[in-house]
Write a protein that holds these residues in place. Sequence first.
Motif, PDB file in Angstrom:
ATOM      1  N   ARG A 275      48.900 104.184  11.678  1.00  0.00           N
ATOM      2  CA  ARG A 275      49.750 105.367  11.609  1.00  0.00           C
ATOM      3  C   ARG A 275      50.299 105.560  10.203  1.00  0.00           C
ATOM      4  N   GLU A 276      50.726 104.490   9.571  1.00  0.00           N
ATOM      5  CA  GLU A 276      51.288 104.604   8.224  1.00  0.00           C
ATOM      6  C   GLU A 276      50.211 104.966   7.200  1.00  0.00           C
ATOM      7  N   ILE A 277      48.995 104.446   7.395  1.00  0.00           N
ATOM      8  CA  ILE A 277      47.884 104.824   6.512  1.00  0.00           C
ATOM      9  C   ILE A 277      47.643 106.326   6.597  1.00  0.00           C
ATOM     10  N   ALA A 278      47.618 106.858   7.826  1.00  0.00           N
ATOM     11  CA  ALA A 278      47.385 108.294   8.014  1.00  0.00           C
ATOM     12  C   ALA A 278      48.496 109.126   7.375  1.00  0.00           C
ATOM     13  N   GLU A 279      49.740 108.670   7.530  1.00  0.00           N
ATOM     14  CA  GLU A 279      50.878 109.434   7.019  1.00  0.00           C
ATOM     15  C   GLU A 279      51.016 109.334   5.504  1.00  0.00           C
ATOM     16  N   LYS A 280      50.962 108.113   4.973  1.00  0.00           N
ATOM     17  CA  LYS A 280      51.262 107.904   3.553  1.00  0.00           C
ATOM     18  C   LYS A 280      50.069 108.152   2.631  1.00  0.00           C
ATOM     19  N   LEU A 281      48.887 107.748   3.078  1.00  0.00           N
ATOM     20  CA  LEU A 281      47.732 107.838   2.192  1.00  0.00           C
ATOM     21  C   LEU A 281      46.917 109.108   2.387  1.00  0.00           C
ATOM     22  N   TYR A 282      47.046 109.719   3.562  1.00  0.00           N
ATOM     23  CA  TYR A 282      46.276 110.934   3.845  1.00  0.00           C
ATOM     24  C   TYR A 282      47.159 112.142   4.135  1.00  0.00           C
ATOM     25  N   ASN A 283      48.455 111.986   3.927  1.00  0.00           N
ATOM     26  CA  ASN A 283      49.386 113.106   4.166  1.00  0.00           C
ATOM     27  C   ASN A 283      49.198 113.740   5.543  1.00  0.00           C
ATOM     28  N   ASN A 284      48.932 112.891   6.535  1.00  0.00           N
ATOM     29  CA  ASN A 284      48.740 113.321   7.924  1.00  0.00           C
ATOM     30  C   ASN A 284      47.498 114.184   8.144  1.00  0.00           C
ATOM     31  N   PHE A 285      46.579 114.190   7.176  1.00  0.00           N
ATOM     32  CA  PHE A 285      45.319 114.903   7.382  1.00  0.00           C
ATOM     33  C   PHE A 285      44.291 114.022   8.085  1.00  0.00           C
ATOM     34  N   ALA A 286      44.574 112.717   8.181  1.00  0.00           N
ATOM     35  CA  ALA A 286      43.687 111.787   8.878  1.00  0.00           C
ATOM     36  C   ALA A 286      44.295 111.402  10.220  1.00  0.00           C
ATOM     37  N   LEU A 287      43.468 110.802  11.076  1.00  0.00           N
ATOM     38  CA  LEU A 287      43.921 110.362  12.398  1.00  0.00           C
ATOM     39  C   LEU A 287      43.669 108.872  12.559  1.00  0.00           C
ATOM     40  N   PRO A 288      44.623 108.109  13.114  1.00  0.00           N
ATOM     41  CA  PRO A 288      44.371 106.695  13.399  1.00  0.00           C
ATOM     42  C   PRO A 288      43.214 106.566  14.394  1.00  0.00           C
ATOM     43  N   ALA A 289      42.260 105.715  14.086  1.00  0.00           N
ATOM     44  CA  ALA A 289      41.089 105.543  14.958  1.00  0.00           C
ATOM     45  C   ALA A 289      41.409 104.536  16.058  1.00  0.00           C
TER      46      ALA A 289
END
Length: 484
Positions: A275-289
């Motif tokens: 979740r933090e990877i998606a939020e911080k590194l992808y600005n919420n453009f990615a989804l946790p798999a």
Amino acid sequence: MSFRIFIILFLLFSFCTSDKKDTVVILYDRPPRTLDPHLRSEVVTLSILCNVYECLVDYDPNLRLIPKLADNWSMPDSLTWEISIRKGVKFHNHKLLTAQDVAYSFYRIFSLPGSEMKDLKMIVDTVIVVNEALMRIKTKFPYHYLLTHLTNMAIVPKDFTDFAKNPTGTGPYRVIHITKDSIVFIKNAEYYGRMPEVNKGIFKFVPEISNRIELIKNNKAQIVYGIPSDSVISNSIQILFAPSVITRYLEYDLNKFPFNQFLFRQAINLSINRREIAEKLYNNFALPANQFIPKGFIGYIPEFPVIPYEPESAQKLIKKIGLNSKIKFAYAKVVEPVGKYVAENFRSIGIDVEELSLAAEEFWAGVENGKFDCYLISSINTSLDGFNSVIISSFHTNSPERGMGLMNSYHYSNPKVDMLIDKAIRTRDREIRLFCIKEIQRQLLIDLPTIPIIWEPRVYGVSREIKWHPRLDQQIRLAEIEIR
């Protein structure tokens, strides 16, 4: 006088209209891994070669099946496909396309050592040339998904072998120059389909993202593939997103310690804060798999729960194993932010990590030669059917003679998964097929032969000089670009 004015105006108009740019420059971080269309199925290779080579069947930008070199097909019985070959199509060497070329392309893939496209071998029994414009394919069992397997099978001229120096297909562009830093394409004047607007396309390979961004800022390129999602380049550049169809995941050798230990794989899976990877590194453009097939593709299981982030539990598992060795963890520089974050997650649970951030070519050479214990890699769905494009090639026991498990280089083998894959391939019942895929994914999340982390979008920098929209399969096709 009026005649002279007309001539002057005509010349001025001619000069103005001839200034319209007809060359497009596209930037990647690395060159394709090969120029042989039957060898590798990774995205840069497919994206570049799709401008030269075509298949019997194709996908439109939204991954809907459309005819290409086949203009018609039918199933006279449950084991037979009859495919009509489009007439009047020429290869770049001026040879007319016939069913003989199609048959040669099939058998070349079946016999080519190291080909990642032999999945057809598990399905196809015989390929018969009926006449110059008609071929018959006999399958080993009733199989209604054959067309999806034909979308990556490039058709090449019969007996052609000079792929490295002279790529020769039927596509809208032909190659005129190849160096280690670029490949230059020019419009195919004999193309049978709609003539593209772009006359010349240049794919350049620039390792550093800062250099790629600088080139597009200075109008020396029109498309940059794969830039940070928070990039703000200039008002003259658009930031375009393709949906989250890329699975970023961890891969490792299951025969090597500590990755041969289930508790260790479970520990690193629980250590990753998706979740933090998606939020911080992808600005919420990615989804946790939370599984191996991305959302929106056939085979995605909506009821599967998120993979929990439990560093305390992970730490206890590491202590239980008694791990005291260092692991060599590698990633390509283009995904360095994610790589660094995952490495810190590992360290937080007590794993000693030797971290390697490498240029793309060095990274891929290391992966192929087994130099790393663990590495960050990605896969891209090339069809809407996630079972065909992900599960069969990645998680069946590696069986090149059957065309199964061709991407399974990590020595995963589970008889239950193999049985379910075989059953899903052979069944004509959609519900049974989906049940098998669900059970396969459930077992994979227990075994963790690889670890899915994030479903990431592909981000492009695109000049406002052109009109272009990203495809779901990440291919950049020059014929789909319009000059503004």
